[in-house]
Scaffold this active site. Sequence first.
Site, mmCIF file in Angstrom:
data_model
loop_
_atom_site.group_PDB
_atom_site.id
_atom_site.type_symbol
_atom_site.label_atom_id
_atom_site.label_comp_id
_atom_site.label_asym_id
_atom_site.label_seq_id
_atom_site.Cartn_x
_atom_site.Cartn_y
_atom_site.Cartn_z
ATOM 1 C CB CYS A 114 13.735 -33.007 -81.245
ATOM 2 S SG CYS A 114 13.675 -34.677 -80.622
ATOM 3 C CG HIS A 251 16.613 -30.683 -79.037
ATOM 4 N ND1 HIS A 251 15.683 -31.002 -78.080
ATOM 5 C CD2 HIS A 251 16.924 -31.843 -79.686
ATOM 6 C CE1 HIS A 251 15.419 -32.296 -78.149
ATOM 7 N NE2 HIS A 251 16.152 -32.826 -79.115
ATOM 8 C CG ASN A 281 15.995 -35.774 -76.877
ATOM 9 O OD1 ASN A 281 15.090 -34.932 -76.819
ATOM 10 N ND2 ASN A 281 16.496 -36.190 -78.023
HETATM 11 N N1 ACO Z 1 25.344 -48.531 -73.928
HETATM 12 C C1 ACO Z 1 26.468 -49.148 -74.365
HETATM 13 N N2 ACO Z 1 26.814 -49.229 -75.654
HETATM 14 C C2 ACO Z 1 25.992 -48.658 -76.533
HETATM 15 C C3 ACO Z 1 24.806 -47.986 -76.155
HETATM 16 C C4 ACO Z 1 24.499 -47.948 -74.788
HETATM 17 N N3 ACO Z 1 23.394 -47.350 -74.315
HETATM 18 N N4 ACO Z 1 24.207 -47.504 -77.253
HETATM 19 C C5 ACO Z 1 24.979 -47.848 -78.307
HETATM 20 N N5 ACO Z 1 26.038 -48.551 -77.867
HETATM 21 C C6 ACO Z 1 27.104 -49.137 -78.660
HETATM 22 C C7 ACO Z 1 26.679 -49.446 -80.073
HETATM 23 O O1 ACO Z 1 25.939 -50.636 -80.145
HETATM 24 C C8 ACO Z 1 28.005 -49.522 -80.776
HETATM 25 O O2 ACO Z 1 28.540 -50.772 -80.522
HETATM 26 P P1 ACO Z 1 29.316 -51.578 -81.693
HETATM 27 O O3 ACO Z 1 30.490 -50.691 -82.037
HETATM 28 O O4 ACO Z 1 29.671 -52.859 -81.042
HETATM 29 O O5 ACO Z 1 28.333 -51.691 -82.816
HETATM 30 C C9 ACO Z 1 28.850 -48.483 -80.030
HETATM 31 O O6 ACO Z 1 28.164 -48.230 -78.793
HETATM 32 C C10 ACO Z 1 29.008 -47.189 -80.777
HETATM 33 O O7 ACO Z 1 27.736 -46.821 -81.318
HETATM 34 P P2 ACO Z 1 27.501 -45.440 -82.040
HETATM 35 O O8 ACO Z 1 26.091 -45.377 -82.497
HETATM 36 O O9 ACO Z 1 28.581 -45.196 -83.029
HETATM 37 O O10 ACO Z 1 27.737 -44.468 -80.790
HETATM 38 P P3 ACO Z 1 27.763 -42.917 -80.784
HETATM 39 O O11 ACO Z 1 29.012 -42.446 -80.188
HETATM 40 O O12 ACO Z 1 27.353 -42.342 -82.116
HETATM 41 O O13 ACO Z 1 26.624 -42.587 -79.727
HETATM 42 C C11 ACO Z 1 24.362 -41.848 -79.757
HETATM 43 C C12 ACO Z 1 25.305 -43.024 -79.958
HETATM 44 C C13 ACO Z 1 24.473 -41.411 -78.321
HETATM 45 C C14 ACO Z 1 22.942 -42.325 -80.056
HETATM 46 C C15 ACO Z 1 24.758 -40.716 -80.690
HETATM 47 O O14 ACO Z 1 24.928 -41.186 -81.995
HETATM 48 C C16 ACO Z 1 23.748 -39.614 -80.688
HETATM 49 O O15 ACO Z 1 23.551 -38.933 -79.717
HETATM 50 N N6 ACO Z 1 23.132 -39.377 -81.859
HETATM 51 C C17 ACO Z 1 22.172 -38.349 -81.984
HETATM 52 C C18 ACO Z 1 20.911 -38.823 -81.392
HETATM 53 C C19 ACO Z 1 19.996 -37.686 -81.153
HETATM 54 O O16 ACO Z 1 20.421 -36.616 -80.820
HETATM 55 N N7 ACO Z 1 18.760 -37.981 -81.323
HETATM 56 C C20 ACO Z 1 17.774 -37.086 -81.031
HETATM 57 C C21 ACO Z 1 17.707 -35.959 -82.014
HETATM 58 S S1 ACO Z 1 16.176 -35.812 -82.644
HETATM 59 C C22 ACO Z 1 15.192 -36.053 -81.355
HETATM 60 O O17 ACO Z 1 15.516 -35.519 -80.309
HETATM 61 C C23 ACO Z 1 13.985 -36.921 -81.468
#
Ligand code: ACO
Length: 324
Positions: A114, A251, A281
């Site tokens: 990314c 990004h 993304n």
């Molecule tokens: N729908 C519903 N629930 C979901 C989903 C979904 N799509 N995805 C995850 N959950 C659930 C999880 O399973 C978890 O459930 P649990 O508590 O029963 O275990 C709950 O939601 C909370 O999960 P978290 O991972 O803590 O959620 P968070 O608020 O951190 O959001 C996310 C997840 C959106 C992935 C976030 O962490 C994020 O954006 N991280 C950065 C990711 C990123 O930017 N990646 C790209 C950067 S590098 C690149 O671009 C290649």
Amino acid sequence: MTVRAVVRGVGHYLPARVVPNEAFADRLATSDEWIRARTGIERRHFAAAGETTASMALVAARDALAAAGLGPDDVDAVIVATSTPDLTFPAVATMVQAGLGMTRGFAFDVQAVCAGFVFALANANALILAGQARRALVIGAETFSRILDWTDRTTCVLFGDGAGAVVLEAAPGSGTPLDRGILATDLNSDGRLRELLYVDGGVSTTGTVGQLRMQGREVFRHAVEKLAATAHAALDRAGLTSADVAWIVPHQANLRIIAATASRMQVPMERVVVTVQDHGNTSAASIPLALSVAVAAGRIRTGDLVVTEAIGGGMAWGAVVLRW
Ligand code: ACO
């Protein structure tokens, strides 16, 4: 005399197929509400069966060249940032070179996931400052839909496909931060963080393409901490501060990361270009896509100070400060 790499044109391409969040709720335990609230994403584009990273990159490249008023042989270098190439080799950039009808110059790919576009822009800048290229076409293009695990709700809802391109051109500058063009870059990586975000296949391991794996919460934590730091480092190097910034073009991974970074930089959201709601993304394509959309909307104008910042697998992260 100071030489600066100035943006002369920008363009983009998005596949026609738009997939709203609701489409995932049919087969996964997720919802439009969850995806919007946690990421800011509302929809994304997915490439059609015949579309590839190179075919999308080519359309974006043609768009950028048209905006620059240049032909293919006016360009010396083509650099494509991608982690989803058409083939293991040759480089997507050479496919774009051939597709454009270029009969000269050189072309290669950059892989920093990314952060790829920021790394490609910094490399193009270095080539221009070194006198190895007078004009460079810098492209970010991805088909992340081809490496997603459609049974994993924590990753497959986040990504989209697309391509964006800019034409950089050598121009004389005064050596001050008032110059147009790239004023400073800051690049970083830390290979110890590879487990946080990776694809579980490859040529010399599984012999397969593999699928994306991510520890989202940890990536989030690193992103918020590292993006503001790299943006500040690049601004410092340029002799500027956050107060000078007209636009942050980050990004586009997650609206909460974008907002937290802007807040750390003390830049109001009115001065941040946000496209994640429409594109998801798109990895290395996200910044040139956002630049192109913002320029087409008349938001970014000549003379504006723009900061781009990105982080991705590796982990790799960086920032570029440029005056449009
Ligand atoms: N729908 C519903 N629930 C979901 C989903 C979904 N799509 N995805 C995850 N959950 C659930 C999880 O399973 C978890 O459930 P649990 O508590 O029963 O275990 C709950 O939601 C909370 O999960 P978290 O991972 O803590 O959620 P968070 O608020 O951190 O959001 C996310 C997840 C959106 C992935 C976030 O962490 C994020 O954006 N991280 C950065 C990711 C990123 O930017 N990646 C790209 C950067 S590098 C690149 O671009 C290649």
